[in-house]
Each structure stands twice: as structure tokens, then as C-alpha cells.
Write a protein that holds these residues in place. Structure first.
Motif, short mmCIF file in Angstrom:
data_model
loop_
_atom_site.label_atom_id
_atom_site.label_comp_id
_atom_site.label_asym_id
_atom_site.label_seq_id
_atom_site.Cartn_x
_atom_site.Cartn_y
_atom_site.Cartn_z
N ARG A 162 0.86 -1.18 0.00
CA ARG A 162 0.00 0.00 0.00
C ARG A 162 0.89 1.23 0.00
O ARG A 162 1.90 1.27 0.69
N SER A 163 0.48 2.22 -0.77
CA SER A 163 1.20 3.48 -0.79
C SER A 163 0.48 4.48 0.10
O SER A 163 -0.74 4.53 0.12
N LEU A 164 1.26 5.26 0.84
CA LEU A 164 0.70 6.32 1.66
C LEU A 164 1.73 7.42 1.81
O LEU A 164 2.90 7.25 1.50
N ARG A 165 1.26 8.55 2.26
CA ARG A 165 2.13 9.72 2.44
C ARG A 165 2.45 9.86 3.93
O ARG A 165 1.57 9.95 4.76
N ILE A 166 3.76 9.85 4.23
CA ILE A 166 4.22 10.04 5.61
C ILE A 166 5.18 11.22 5.60
O ILE A 166 6.19 11.20 4.89
N ARG A 167 4.83 12.24 6.37
CA ARG A 167 5.65 13.47 6.45
C ARG A 167 5.94 14.03 5.06
O ARG A 167 7.07 14.44 4.76
N GLY A 168 4.92 14.01 4.21
CA GLY A 168 5.02 14.61 2.88
C GLY A 168 5.69 13.74 1.84
O GLY A 168 5.83 14.14 0.69
N VAL A 169 6.12 12.54 2.21
CA VAL A 169 6.80 11.65 1.28
C VAL A 169 5.92 10.43 1.01
O VAL A 169 5.46 9.78 1.94
N VAL A 170 5.71 10.14 -0.27
CA VAL A 170 4.94 8.96 -0.62
C VAL A 170 5.85 7.74 -0.44
O VAL A 170 6.97 7.70 -0.94
N GLN B 200 -3.02 -10.25 6.96
CA GLN B 200 -3.48 -10.30 8.34
C GLN B 200 -3.02 -9.07 9.12
O GLN B 200 -3.75 -8.53 9.94
N PHE B 201 -1.82 -8.59 8.86
CA PHE B 201 -1.34 -7.39 9.56
C PHE B 201 -2.11 -6.16 9.11
O PHE B 201 -2.40 -5.29 9.93
N TRP B 202 -2.46 -6.07 7.83
CA TRP B 202 -3.30 -4.95 7.38
C TRP B 202 -4.64 -4.98 8.11
O TRP B 202 -5.17 -3.94 8.50
N ASP B 203 -5.19 -6.18 8.28
CA ASP B 203 -6.47 -6.31 8.99
C ASP B 203 -6.36 -5.84 10.44
O ASP B 203 -7.24 -5.15 10.96
N ILE B 204 -5.27 -6.21 11.10
CA ILE B 204 -5.08 -5.81 12.50
C ILE B 204 -4.88 -4.30 12.59
O ILE B 204 -5.45 -3.64 13.47
N LEU B 205 -4.11 -3.73 11.67
CA LEU B 205 -3.92 -2.27 11.68
C LEU B 205 -5.25 -1.55 11.47
O LEU B 205 -5.51 -0.53 12.10
N ARG B 206 -6.09 -2.09 10.59
CA ARG B 206 -7.41 -1.49 10.37
C ARG B 206 -8.23 -1.54 11.66
O ARG B 206 -8.89 -0.56 12.03
N GLU B 207 -8.16 -2.66 12.38
CA GLU B 207 -8.89 -2.79 13.64
C GLU B 207 -8.38 -1.78 14.67
O GLU B 207 -9.18 -1.12 15.35
#
Length: 100
Positions: free
Chosen positions: A18-26, A34-41
């Protein structure tokens, strides 16, 4: 005993980027589903989106440590810590409980 583990649905350990922007940097993070699911929870518990949670965790670990060598591994460990501490005292956000 190992049946619990070997019978896991392969989709759970398939990794996804997954791509996301952290501190202005993609940036792109690759984690198992399973880890994405836990992070969503975790994010839902704290009233955030998954991206907001990840950004908050990144900011907090950078403020505390000054660097993060392997952020994907940090997120995996955060997920396992969350699972081991599911009972969070009232008034304490999950993000704060994980970082303690």
C-alpha cells in the motif's frame, strides 16, 4: 498442535503493498494481509483511518527513537503487541498502549 497454524487461509499470509504519504513523502509498505487487517482494527478502535494510524505511529516512533530502521517490522510488532494487550484501560488510546 500445528494444525491451527498450517490450516490458516493462505490469503492471510499473502503480502500486499500500500502506498501512503508520511511526512510529505509517498512511501510503499508491504505487509501480510493479516497485519493490514489488524492495523485497520486498531485504527477503528482509535477513530482513525489505517493511513492516519500508520502516520501517527511513524511520527511517535521517530519522536521517541529519532529513527526507525525497519518500519514494516515495527508495524508487525505493534500488531502483535496490540493482540497481546487487547484490554486497554479506559481513557488510553490503543496507539499509546502499543507504544508503551
Amino acid at each position: 498442535m500445528c494444525e491451527l497454524y498450517v490450516k490458516a487461509d493462505p490469503i492471510l499470509y499473502e503480502s500486499r503493498a500500500r502506498s501512503l504519504r508520511i511526512r510529505g513523502v509517498v512511501t510503499t509498505l508491504r505487509l501480510e494481509n493479516q497485519f493490514w487487517d489488524i492495523l485497520r482494527e486498531i485504527a477503528e478502535v482509535d477513530g482513525m483511518t489505517t493511513n492516519q494510524l500508520i502516520t501517527k505511529l511513524y511520527d511517535e516512533v521517530m519522536d521517541y527513537r529519532g529513527e526507525v530502521v525497519n518500519f514494516a517490522s515495527f508495524l508487525r510488532v505493534s500488531c502483535t503487541r496490540y493482540l497481546s494487550q487487547r484490554r486497554v484501560p479506559a481513557g488510553l488510546s490503543v496507539v499509546r498502549a502499543i507504544s508503551q
